[in-house]
Design a protein around this motif. Sequence first.
Motif, mmCIF file in Angstrom:
data_model
loop_
_atom_site.group_PDB
_atom_site.id
_atom_site.type_symbol
_atom_site.label_atom_id
_atom_site.label_comp_id
_atom_site.label_asym_id
_atom_site.label_seq_id
_atom_site.Cartn_x
_atom_site.Cartn_y
_atom_site.Cartn_z
ATOM 1 N N THR A 103 0.820 -1.214 0.000
ATOM 2 C CA THR A 103 0.000 0.000 0.000
ATOM 3 C C THR A 103 0.855 1.265 0.000
ATOM 4 N N VAL A 104 2.124 1.119 0.345
ATOM 5 C CA VAL A 104 3.031 2.268 0.423
ATOM 6 C C VAL A 104 3.998 2.313 -0.757
ATOM 7 N N GLU A 105 4.445 1.133 -1.194
ATOM 8 C CA GLU A 105 5.540 1.067 -2.175
ATOM 9 C C GLU A 105 5.329 -0.115 -3.110
ATOM 10 N N THR A 106 5.818 0.032 -4.339
ATOM 11 C CA THR A 106 5.874 -1.078 -5.294
ATOM 12 C C THR A 106 7.318 -1.244 -5.723
ATOM 13 N N ASN A 107 7.909 -2.391 -5.413
ATOM 14 C CA ASN A 107 9.276 -2.644 -5.870
ATOM 15 C C ASN A 107 9.534 -4.141 -5.968
ATOM 16 N N ALA A 108 10.657 -4.496 -6.546
ATOM 17 C CA ALA A 108 10.971 -5.892 -6.812
ATOM 18 C C ALA A 108 11.155 -6.699 -5.535
ATOM 19 N N ASP A 109 11.695 -6.087 -4.499
ATOM 20 C CA ASP A 109 11.934 -6.836 -3.267
ATOM 21 C C ASP A 109 10.632 -7.229 -2.588
ATOM 22 N N ILE A 110 9.628 -6.355 -2.648
ATOM 23 C CA ILE A 110 8.326 -6.719 -2.100
ATOM 24 C C ILE A 110 7.700 -7.833 -2.939
ATOM 25 N N GLN A 111 7.813 -7.723 -4.257
ATOM 26 C CA GLN A 111 7.294 -8.775 -5.136
ATOM 27 C C GLN A 111 7.982 -10.109 -4.867
ATOM 28 N N LEU A 112 9.271 -10.051 -4.573
ATOM 29 C CA LEU A 112 10.008 -11.280 -4.295
ATOM 30 C C LEU A 112 9.505 -11.939 -3.017
ATOM 31 N N GLU A 139 4.967 -16.730 -11.338
ATOM 32 C CA GLU A 139 4.476 -15.463 -11.874
ATOM 33 C C GLU A 139 5.045 -14.270 -11.109
ATOM 34 N N GLN A 140 5.107 -14.401 -9.785
ATOM 35 C CA GLN A 140 5.629 -13.311 -8.969
ATOM 36 C C GLN A 140 7.127 -13.109 -9.187
ATOM 37 N N MET A 141 7.843 -14.197 -9.399
ATOM 38 C CA MET A 141 9.271 -14.093 -9.694
ATOM 39 C C MET A 141 9.483 -13.327 -10.996
ATOM 40 N N ALA A 142 8.686 -13.640 -12.003
ATOM 41 C CA ALA A 142 8.796 -12.945 -13.285
ATOM 42 C C ALA A 142 8.463 -11.461 -13.131
ATOM 43 N N SER A 143 7.459 -11.175 -12.310
ATOM 44 C CA SER A 143 7.072 -9.785 -12.063
ATOM 45 C C SER A 143 8.181 -9.018 -11.364
ATOM 46 N N ASP A 148 13.059 -5.151 -11.598
ATOM 47 C CA ASP A 148 14.469 -4.888 -11.258
ATOM 48 C C ASP A 148 15.326 -6.094 -11.646
ATOM 49 N N PRO A 149 15.670 -6.221 -12.926
ATOM 50 C CA PRO A 149 16.384 -7.413 -13.405
ATOM 51 C C PRO A 149 17.756 -7.613 -12.792
ATOM 52 N N ASN A 150 18.361 -6.568 -12.239
ATOM 53 C CA ASN A 150 19.694 -6.694 -11.651
ATOM 54 C C ASN A 150 19.661 -6.951 -10.150
ATOM 55 N N ASN A 151 18.467 -7.108 -9.592
ATOM 56 C CA ASN A 151 18.338 -7.330 -8.154
ATOM 57 C C ASN A 151 18.996 -8.650 -7.759
#
Length: 214
Positions: A103-112, A139-143, A148-151
Motif C-alpha cells: 500500500t506504500v511502495e511497489t518494488n521488486a523486493d516486495i514482489q520477491l 508469476e511473482q518471480m517474473a514480475s 528490477d532485473p539486476n536485483n
Amino acid sequence: MKKQILSFTLVLFSLLSFAQTNYEKIMKEKIAKVESGKSAEDFQALANDFQRIADKEKGKWQPSYYTALSYIQKGRALMRENKVQELDEVADQAQKYVDEAKTVETNADIQLLQKMIYSLKMMVNPMERYMTFGMKATEQMASAEKLDPNNPRIALIKAEDVYFTPEQYGGSITKGMELFKQALEKFNSYKPKSDLDANWGKSEAEYFVSQATK
C-alpha cells in the motif's frame, strides 16, 4: 509573535529530526539481525520487533517489509525442521505485512517476498499445490525480475530453486551453483537506495560459491 512561531517551528523540526534518527537507528539494529537468525524462535522475535515498528510507522514500507521477511525466514527455518504443516499459518502472517508494504511502495523486493510466501504455501504439499501456489510463485518471480532485473536477491532465490529442486523436476545442482555465482556478482555491484532498503542474501550466495571451490 514571529519569534515565538519561529522558535516553535525550530523545536518541532528538531523533535521530528530526532524521531527520524531514532527510527533509523532502531531499524538498522534490527535489520543487522536478519541474517544472523537461525531458529524459528529467532525470527519470530524479530517479526515481533519489526511489527511494533510497523504499527507506529504506517507511512513507511520497510518495517512491514522486514516483518514479512522475518515471518518468511521463520517458515524456512520450520522447513529445515520438517514442520511443514505450520507453513500455512506463517505464510498468512507474512502476507498481512506484504499487503501493508504494497500500500506504500511497489518494488521488486516486495514482489520477491510475495513469491517466497507462495513457495512456502506450496511446500506444505508440493504435489497437490504446485499447479496453484507453485505457478503463482513463478508469476511473482517474473514480475519481480521485470521491475528490477539486476536485483541480486532475485538471482539468489532463483539459484535456490534450481539447486534444491530434484533433477527429475527440472532442478540441477550444477546449474544452481552457476546461478549462485551470478547472484554473488550482482551483490558485489548492486547498491540499495537507502540503508533501510533490502540488502540481505549476500552471505548465502558467498557460502554456496565457497562450497563450489572446495
